[in-house]
Design an enzyme around this catalytic site. Structure first.
Site, short mmCIF file in Angstrom:
data_model
loop_
_atom_site.label_atom_id
_atom_site.label_comp_id
_atom_site.label_asym_id
_atom_site.label_seq_id
_atom_site.Cartn_x
_atom_site.Cartn_y
_atom_site.Cartn_z
N TYR A 484 45.55 39.37 48.10
CA TYR A 484 44.33 38.79 47.53
C TYR A 484 44.68 38.01 46.27
CZ TYR A 484 39.52 38.24 45.98
OH TYR A 484 38.31 37.71 45.58
N SER A 564 38.65 35.31 51.68
CA SER A 564 37.99 34.74 50.50
C SER A 564 39.05 34.12 49.59
CB SER A 564 37.17 35.83 49.80
OG SER A 564 36.26 35.27 48.89
N ASP A 647 27.73 32.26 55.94
CA ASP A 647 28.44 32.63 54.71
C ASP A 647 27.91 31.76 53.57
OD1 ASP A 647 30.15 33.30 52.67
OD2 ASP A 647 31.98 33.07 53.83
N HIS A 682 29.73 36.50 54.67
CA HIS A 682 31.04 36.58 54.05
C HIS A 682 31.79 37.84 54.46
CE1 HIS A 682 33.89 34.99 51.19
NE2 HIS A 682 33.93 36.12 50.51
#
Length: 712
Positions: A484, A564, A647, A682
């Site tokens: 991430y 993301s 999203d 999302h």
């Protein structure tokens, strides 16, 4: 041209068996526009800007989505391991799971999913040993299972339940109220709530945060400004709600509300982005009849993180990183003539990850190399006996009130779904409230933590999970690497059915705690954002190199995945080191770094990314933006981009444009595909059946291009 390049490269690349049938299909034609802008002296082409239009309002975009999905679906159906992963992931999802209970008014509230229910119903027990009674079943709310119970909070006396509804994965919430005794819904309905807490004042009303109603057709794309806190009295229409706190002179400020467990103080916490830099105001609810919603400043300036843990009378306990980059606990007595901050728990080696006051003691959770520790302190700061946890894992819960005699918490790891414990705060006795019955033995899997060196010499931790027999063999295997690296988010151990299926199939799973996260406090976050963002990509690339060098990942068998900000990560490193990775899944990613701040919540992200409108930031963003840095006529990993039409966090136009650019760039014989889900948003609130189907498609795609053949 694409087919000619595919033929030329096929002879030089190593493919799994039957690869001749799984090379890149004929992609749907994508219209190229002529948009070219000059930004800080550089001409920037944006030929797919038309794909930014909302799919609900654009027939052209809707047609493109339909054509892309048709090609992708046909490709995914041919993947040899798809059925195996669908069956195995379904089996791994099929276990009873609970949330940590919340006690109010002697009643215990919790969610329970029997295994494959699309959404988790909410139950209540009138005593700890009472019979569960179903309060809410969100599975009845929509035929496709895509309407979720996203949040809930009982009133202090346990007579009412405030809950939020999430439809189709959107960030917008609808708030409703339930009578707990009868189980009947009241008439109250709140619209246009978003990024909101649920905070009761007694049992007569509650505080919530909302934005103005967007213009028609703009609810999934318009920028979010003018958030304000309102008070709703149960039994009245939303039109009569009272404005509690807003900043009309600063429409970019965000405001959230909480209430101390004794009902004395309303806490208004304001932010200006994603950074942990807050202002805090307090409202004395005991004086509300006389003074109304008069907000008293507690902290101003947006310089540090300030999080109120709870209050007892006039005294508040607060977690802050002021003069403490890994956080400490302070207290302040607001009833004194001259309130002053006093240190309760000092800055320590590990960062504080959570805090609560239960049973007149502070329970603090810390991160030690991204794994949870739980420590207990008296309210005055003296340390008491710690709470023993079962090794490498993540802990959550510890909610309650200062006068409670019990609390509940969960513990999970990569090979262990969450077990819920009840902790008797007077005796220290721990008992199991709910423990899942599993179709596998967690002890058959090795979970270890290793440390590797990044490009600039920084030591980075990484978790690795394998079957013990695979680890004992010493042979490299297809490996899935996840990351991430942003927004102060810490990746900690947790169970995932799809990751477990990958490992059961004979592969390895690795999670790299790269810079940009919060695993080591503020310094770790700062080292991976703004001008330091390249460190994130270097850390992830170094993780992949380490996995191969150590004989964990096979030479042509390294897959990467992220969602993301992690989708941005996958896109960026695929551009920078396409030779290192065999395949990747970029999920709901931020792919156009020059325009991300133009939609919904995108404007908040400038704290981590910078401002595209400022030349210094633009140069950095331009250097790694996935959409703008694809290298044509270069053999790329097989990439499956995943997103959803609803999203409204990272709008799907990011993924649409990025995929169109990939497909036009002649990237060799491996496929560059996009999978576009409907009514999935999302990620949060996604129904179980859609989650299993998507995870199966991704796993089968990555397995094929890394050579992973499921072996029992």
């Amino acid at each position: 041209m694409r087919l000619q390049i595919a033929a030329a490269l096929a002879a030089t690349l190593v493919f799994p068996a039957q690869a001749q049938d799984m090379t890149a299909p004929d992609y749907p034609e994508t219209r190229r526009g002529g948009v070219v802008e000059t930004l800080f002296g550089e001409e920037i082409a944006d030929p797919y800007r038309w794909l930014e239009d909302d799919v609900r309002n654009s027939a052209d975009v809707a047609d493109w989505v339909e054509r892309q999905n048709r090609v992708t679906d046909a490709y995914l159906e041919k993947l040899p391991a798809r059925d195996w992963f669908a069956e195995r992931i379904g089996q791994l999802y099929d276990f009873e799971r609970f949330s940590t209970p919340v006690e109010k008014g002697g009643r215990y509230f919790y969610t329970r999913n029997s295994g494959l229910q699309n959404q988790s119903p909410l139950y209540v027990m009138d005593s700890l040993d009472g019979e569960p009674r179903l309060l809410l079943d969100p599975n009845e709310w929509a035929e496709d299972g895509a309407t979720a119970l996203s949040g809930w909070k009982p009133s202090a006396d346990g007579t009412k339940l405030l809950y939020s509804v999430q439809d189709g994965g959107t960030d917008w919430r609808i708030l409703r109220v339930l009578d707990v005794e009868t189980g009947k819904a009241l008439e109250d309905e709140i619209r246009w709530a978003k990024f909101t807490g649920l905070s009761w004042i007694g049992s007569e009303g509650f505080l919530y945060s909302r934005f103005p109603e967007p213009e028609e057709g703009e609810d999934f794309q318009a920028l979010n400004y003018k958030q304000a806190v309102y008070y709703h009295r149960v039994g009245t229409p939303q039109s009569e709600d009272q404005l509690v706190y807003s900043t009309p002179d600063h429409p970019d400020y965000n405001h959230g509300a909480g209430v101390t467990s004794d009902g004395r103080w309303a806490i208004i916490t304001s932010s200006i982005g994603t950074d942990a830099r807050y202002e805090v105001h307090v409202i004395d609810l005991a004086a509300r009849a006389e003074k109304g919603w008069q907000a008293r400043p507690l902290v101003t300036g947006f310089e540090n993180a300030w999080s109120v843990v709870d209050g007892i009378g006039g005294k508040l306990w607060v977690v802050t990183n002021k003069d403490a980059p890994r956080y400490r606990v302070l207290s302040i007595d607001l009833d004194s003539k001259s309130p002053e901050w006093a240190e309760v728990v000092p800055h320590m080696e590990q960062p504080i990850d959570g805090a609560s006051i239960v049973g007149n003691r502070l329970i603090l959770t810390y991160l030690k190399d991204a794994s949870s520790l739980a420590r207990v302190f008296a309210l005055s700061g003296e340390e008491m006996a710690p709470i023993d946890l079962a090794g490498i894992g993540s802990v959550g819960g510890f909610t309650g009130r200062p006068d409670d005699k019990e609390t509940f918490y969960s513990f999970t790891s990569f090979n262990r779904p969450a077990t819920i414990y009840r902790l008797d705060l007077e005796t220290g006795e721990r008992t199991v409230f709910a423990e899942p019955k599993l179709a596998f033995d967690p002890d058959d899997f090795l979970v270890e933590q290793r440390f590797y060196t990044s490009k600039d010499g920084t030591v980075v931790p990484m978790f690795i999970m394998r079957r013990k027999d695979v680890a004992d063999s010493g042979k490299p295997v297809p490996t899935l690497l996840y990351g991430y690296g942003g927004f102060d988010v810490s990746l900690t151990p947790g169970f995932s059915a799809s990751r477990m299926a990958w490992v059961q199939a004979g592969g390895a799973f690795a999670l790299a705690n790269i810079r940009g996260g919060g695993e080591y406090g503020k310094a770790w976050h700062d080292a991976g954002r703004l001008a330091n963002k390249q460190n994130v990509f270097d850390d992830f690339i170094a993780a992949g190199e380490y996995l191969k060098a150590e004989g964990i990942a096979s030479a042509d068998g390294l897959a990467i995945q992220g969602g993301s900000n992690g989708g941005l990560l996958v896109g960026a490193v695929s551009n920078q080191r396409p030779d290192l990775f065999a395949a990747g899944n970029a999920a709901v990613g931020v792919m156009d770094m020059l325009r991300f701040d133009r939609w919904t919540a995108g404007r908040y992200w400038v704290d981590d990314y910078g401002y595209p409108s400022k030349e210094e930031d633009f140069r950095i963003l331009r250097s790694y933006s996935p959409y703008h840095n694809i290298t044509p006529r270069t053999p790329y990993p097989a990439l499956l981009v995943t997103t959803a039409d609803t999203d409204d966090r990272v709008v799907p136009g990011h993924s649409f444009k990025y995929t169109a650019a990939l497909q036009a760039a002649d990237l060799g014989p491996k496929p560059q595909l996009i999978r576009i889900e409907t009514r999935a948003g999302h990620g949060s609130g996604k129904p179980t059946d859609k989650a299993i189907e998507e995870a199966s498609d991704i796993a089968a795609f990555l397995a094929y291009w890394t050579g992973l053949t499921p072996v029992e």
